[in-house]
Design a protein around this motif. Structure first.
Motif, PDB file in Angstrom:
ATOM      1  N   ARG A  71      29.139  50.397  71.348  1.00  0.00           N
ATOM      2  CA  ARG A  71      30.557  50.522  70.556  1.00  0.00           C
ATOM      3  C   ARG A  71      31.504  51.685  71.805  1.00  0.00           C
ATOM      4  O   ARG A  71      32.486  50.835  71.645  1.00  0.00           O
ATOM      5  N   GLY A  72      31.200  52.142  71.837  1.00  0.00           N
ATOM      6  CA  GLY A  72      32.099  52.821  72.534  1.00  0.00           C
ATOM      7  C   GLY A  72      32.806  53.017  73.575  1.00  0.00           C
ATOM      8  O   GLY A  72      33.739  53.221  74.997  1.00  0.00           O
ATOM      9  N   PHE A  73      31.645  51.983  74.821  1.00  0.00           N
ATOM     10  CA  PHE A  73      32.312  51.703  76.110  1.00  0.00           C
ATOM     11  C   PHE A  73      33.344  51.348  76.600  1.00  0.00           C
ATOM     12  O   PHE A  73      33.984  51.532  77.290  1.00  0.00           O
ATOM     13  N   ALA A  74      33.848  50.291  75.382  1.00  0.00           N
ATOM     14  CA  ALA A  74      35.175  49.716  74.983  1.00  0.00           C
ATOM     15  C   ALA A  74      36.072  50.695  75.054  1.00  0.00           C
ATOM     16  O   ALA A  74      37.252  50.904  76.060  1.00  0.00           O
ATOM     17  N   PHE A  75      36.265  51.934  74.063  1.00  0.00           N
ATOM     18  CA  PHE A  75      37.228  52.695  74.030  1.00  0.00           C
ATOM     19  C   PHE A  75      37.094  54.022  75.809  1.00  0.00           C
ATOM     20  O   PHE A  75      37.786  54.087  75.591  1.00  0.00           O
ATOM     21  N   THR A  76      36.494  53.366  76.270  1.00  0.00           N
ATOM     22  CA  THR A  76      36.366  54.642  77.327  1.00  0.00           C
ATOM     23  C   THR A  76      36.868  54.153  78.648  1.00  0.00           C
ATOM     24  O   THR A  76      37.119  54.301  78.914  1.00  0.00           O
ATOM     25  N   ARG A  77      36.648  52.975  78.364  1.00  0.00           N
ATOM     26  CA  ARG A  77      37.385  51.672  79.766  1.00  0.00           C
ATOM     27  C   ARG A  77      38.940  51.702  79.252  1.00  0.00           C
ATOM     28  O   ARG A  77      39.951  51.828  80.057  1.00  0.00           O
ATOM     29  N   ARG A  78      39.096  51.358  77.930  1.00  0.00           N
ATOM     30  CA  ARG A  78      40.908  51.633  78.104  1.00  0.00           C
ATOM     31  C   ARG A  78      41.553  52.649  76.992  1.00  0.00           C
ATOM     32  O   ARG A  78      42.613  52.766  77.550  1.00  0.00           O
ATOM     33  N   GLU A  79      40.913  53.503  76.722  1.00  0.00           N
ATOM     34  CA  GLU A  79      41.762  54.806  75.681  1.00  0.00           C
ATOM     35  C   GLU A  79      41.106  55.918  77.031  1.00  0.00           C
ATOM     36  O   GLU A  79      41.513  56.794  76.506  1.00  0.00           O
ATOM     37  N   GLY A  80      40.404  55.764  77.584  1.00  0.00           N
ATOM     38  CA  GLY A  80      39.881  57.430  78.468  1.00  0.00           C
ATOM     39  C   GLY A  80      38.931  58.030  77.207  1.00  0.00           C
ATOM     40  O   GLY A  80      39.025  59.359  77.471  1.00  0.00           O
ATOM     41  N   TRP A  81      37.972  57.402  76.102  1.00  0.00           N
ATOM     42  CA  TRP A  81      37.528  58.565  75.246  1.00  0.00           C
ATOM     43  C   TRP A  81      36.307  58.431  76.043  1.00  0.00           C
ATOM     44  O   TRP A  81      35.748  57.436  76.861  1.00  0.00           O
ATOM     45  N   SER A  82      35.410  59.638  75.394  1.00  0.00           N
ATOM     46  CA  SER A  82      34.319  60.245  76.022  1.00  0.00           C
ATOM     47  C   SER A  82      33.468  59.754  75.241  1.00  0.00           C
ATOM     48  O   SER A  82      34.047  59.019  74.175  1.00  0.00           O
ATOM     49  N   HIS A  83      32.254  59.363  75.584  1.00  0.00           N
ATOM     50  CA  HIS A  83      31.400  58.575  75.030  1.00  0.00           C
ATOM     51  C   HIS A  83      29.830  58.890  74.348  1.00  0.00           C
ATOM     52  O   HIS A  83      29.196  59.337  75.616  1.00  0.00           O
ATOM     53  N   LEU A  84      29.394  60.123  73.507  1.00  0.00           N
ATOM     54  CA  LEU A  84      28.150  59.626  73.484  1.00  0.00           C
ATOM     55  C   LEU A  84      27.540  59.187  71.971  1.00  0.00           C
ATOM     56  O   LEU A  84      27.731  58.658  70.918  1.00  0.00           O
ATOM     57  N   ALA A  85      26.077  58.639  72.960  1.00  0.00           N
ATOM     58  CA  ALA A  85      25.748  57.271  71.582  1.00  0.00           C
ATOM     59  C   ALA A  85      23.957  57.376  71.778  1.00  0.00           C
ATOM     60  O   ALA A  85      23.634  57.643  72.913  1.00  0.00           O
ATOM     61  N   ILE A  86      23.733  57.343  70.260  1.00  0.00           N
ATOM     62  CA  ILE A  86      22.367  57.638  69.963  1.00  0.00           C
ATOM     63  C   ILE A  86      21.562  56.398  69.951  1.00  0.00           C
ATOM     64  O   ILE A  86      22.678  55.719  68.874  1.00  0.00           O
ATOM     65  N   ILE A  87      21.480  55.647  70.789  1.00  0.00           N
ATOM     66  CA  ILE A  87      20.521  54.045  70.161  1.00  0.00           C
ATOM     67  C   ILE A  87      19.220  54.332  69.776  1.00  0.00           C
ATOM     68  O   ILE A  87      18.415  54.637  70.832  1.00  0.00           O
ATOM     69  N   SER A  88      18.561  53.532  68.833  1.00  0.00           N
ATOM     70  CA  SER A  88      17.871  53.528  67.890  1.00  0.00           C
ATOM     71  C   SER A  88      16.950  52.382  68.916  1.00  0.00           C
ATOM     72  O   SER A  88      17.403  51.143  69.089  1.00  0.00           O
ATOM     73  N   ARG A  89      15.845  52.566  68.883  1.00  0.00           N
ATOM     74  CA  ARG A  89      14.743  51.208  69.306  1.00  0.00           C
ATOM     75  C   ARG A  89      14.670  50.227  67.663  1.00  0.00           C
ATOM     76  O   ARG A  89      14.101  49.741  67.879  1.00  0.00           O
ATOM     77  N   GLY A  90      14.371  51.175  67.420  1.00  0.00           N
ATOM     78  CA  GLY A  90      13.735  50.617  65.492  1.00  0.00           C
ATOM     79  C   GLY A  90      14.411  50.939  64.864  1.00  0.00           C
ATOM     80  O   GLY A  90      15.083  51.933  64.336  1.00  0.00           O
ATOM     81  N   GLU A  91      13.688  50.821  63.609  1.00  0.00           N
ATOM     82  CA  GLU A  91      14.719  50.713  62.206  1.00  0.00           C
ATOM     83  C   GLU A  91      14.298  52.620  61.434  1.00  0.00           C
ATOM     84  O   GLU A  91      13.365  53.047  60.747  1.00  0.00           O
ATOM     85  N   SER A  92      14.464  53.395  62.049  1.00  0.00           N
ATOM     86  CA  SER A  92      14.236  54.860  62.065  1.00  0.00           C
ATOM     87  C   SER A  92      15.822  55.704  61.484  1.00  0.00           C
ATOM     88  O   SER A  92      15.136  56.714  61.030  1.00  0.00           O
ATOM     89  N   TRP A  93      16.728  55.197  61.538  1.00  0.00           N
ATOM     90  CA  TRP A  93      17.167  55.958  60.257  1.00  0.00           C
ATOM     91  C   TRP A  93      18.008  57.277  60.900  1.00  0.00           C
ATOM     92  O   TRP A  93      18.586  58.451  60.582  1.00  0.00           O
ATOM     93  N   PHE A  94      17.223  57.696  62.232  1.00  0.00           N
ATOM     94  CA  PHE A  94      17.770  58.264  63.331  1.00  0.00           C
ATOM     95  C   PHE A  94      16.924  59.698  63.067  1.00  0.00           C
ATOM     96  O   PHE A  94      18.036  60.975  63.202  1.00  0.00           O
ATOM     97  N   ARG A  95      15.818  59.899  61.878  1.00  0.00           N
ATOM     98  CA  ARG A  95      15.113  60.825  62.154  1.00  0.00           C
ATOM     99  C   ARG A  95      14.261  61.058  62.797  1.00  0.00           C
ATOM    100  O   ARG A  95      13.042  60.283  62.848  1.00  0.00           O
ATOM    101  N   ASP A  96      14.679  61.941  64.114  1.00  0.00           N
ATOM    102  CA  ASP A  96      13.306  62.417  64.468  1.00  0.00           C
ATOM    103  C   ASP A  96      14.108  63.693  65.331  1.00  0.00           C
ATOM    104  O   ASP A  96      14.750  63.485  65.867  1.00  0.00           O
ATOM    105  N   PRO A  97      12.473  64.303  65.191  1.00  0.00           N
ATOM    106  CA  PRO A  97      12.677  66.330  65.934  1.00  0.00           C
ATOM    107  C   PRO A  97      13.165  65.910  67.228  1.00  0.00           C
ATOM    108  O   PRO A  97      13.590  66.548  67.931  1.00  0.00           O
TER     109      PRO A  97
END
Length: 317
Positions: A71-97
């Motif tokens: 999602r943030g790639f477009a904002f980096t190109r248009r708005e110049g925002w830095s972007h950190l994405a945490i991307i999940s391969r599955g239905e993890s709810w991002f619960r991972d040590p």
């Protein structure tokens, strides 16, 4: 386009999973960093301007977007925002040590302190994660669409939608999202109060820095619907600037007045609540623009006269 905007092309559409990750890593490494987080997650960082957008996204959902880019790639190109994405391969709810350790390292390195404004964003499971991990950047803002507060069965046994994910640990680090937003300067929770479980999760976000943004008549993946209506980007910009008022939120969704699923929901609600004239008026307004069997049928069921423009089409339905 700002002075901080990064100029790059994304050629991710249609790639198989392994090729998509390889292309993503190659592009990101040119402008920031790509960090595997165990087997199930990766972190991508684009280093641009002093505003940071942090997103939590599911890989398959990203691959389904028009450009198959986070999602943030477009904002980096248009708005110049830095972007950190945490991307999940599955239905993890991002619960991972592995994610906990990564966020801990960012805190220790003072990563979030390098930015003037920080916005954590996500939808559904990503909305939960955006709220839960926002504690890493005190003073940040949070925009969470249909977030869960937790899937800990002791707290939310009433939600029977995500049975498999209840086995995940929601009681250790970065666990209970409503508590984690306490350090945010502003948290925006978007939900449809007609969706009972969503409303119950939203009700658990009780901190005084939380702004509830309610939307009626829209369901499913609200982020996708908002994209279709052309309003999601404006919501993200407003949240980054701490300007996402209820008025601006409704304005961003102004195109829902011509969005067929919304109009169908409006007619159903009007009929269910006994407002048949309102329902009929909506039907006639839609049929004035062209034939639609659903609205023809609604008028017929209410014993209402079809508009002249719909009469011929109605006979062909």
């Amino acid at each position: 386009m700002t002075d901080y905007a990064l100029r790059f092309k994304t050629e991710f559409k249609g790639l198989e999973d392994s090729d998509w990750y390889e292309a993503l890593e190659e592009l990101v490494e040119e402008h920031g960093s790509f960090t595997p987080l165990g087997h199930d997650h990766v972190a991508t960082f684009l280093d641009a301007g002093p505003k940071l957008l942090v997103t939590f996204e599911h890989a398959h959902e990203v691959q389904g977007l028009d450009d198959a880019a986070p999602r943030g790639f477009a904002f980096t190109r248009r708005e110049g925002w830095s972007h950190l994405a945490i991307i999940s391969r599955g239905e993890s709810w991002f619960r991972d040590p592995a994610i906990y350790r990564y966020i801990d390292r960012l805190i220790d390195d003072g990563f979030f302190e390098d930015f003037e404004d920080v916005l954590f964003f996500g939808a559904q499971a990503g909305g939960y994660a955006a709220a839960a991990y926002s504690v890493a950047a005190p003073g940040a803002r949070v925009l969470a669409i249909r977030p869960q507060a937790t899937l800990d069965p002791i707290t939310t046994s009433w939600d029977n939608r995500f049975v498999a994910q209840r086995r995940l640990n929601f009681t250790d680090r970065y666990g209970y999202a409503p508590d984690m937003v306490d350090a945010s300067s502003r948290t925006y929770i978007i939900y449809n109060p007609q969706q009972r479980f969503d409303a119950m999760h939203a009700a658990l976000f009780t901190k005084p820095n939380v702004t509830m943004l309610r939307v009626m008549g829209l369901s499913g993946r609200l982020d996708v619907v908002f994209d279709t209506l052309g309003g999601l980007d404006d919501m993200i910009r407003a949240a980054m600037a701490a300007e996402l008022t209820p008025q601006r939120f409704i304005k961003a969704l102004s195109r829902r007045k011509t969005y067929t699923p919304y109009l169908r929901s409006l007619v159903r609600r009007a009929r269910d609540s006994g407002h048949s004239q309102l329902a009929a008026g909506v039907c006639r307004a839609v049929l004035a623009q062209g034939h639609d069997a659903f609205f023809v049928r609604q008028l017929q069921e209410m014993g209402q006269t079809l508009p002249d423009m719909g009469q011929k089409d109605a006979l062909q339905a």
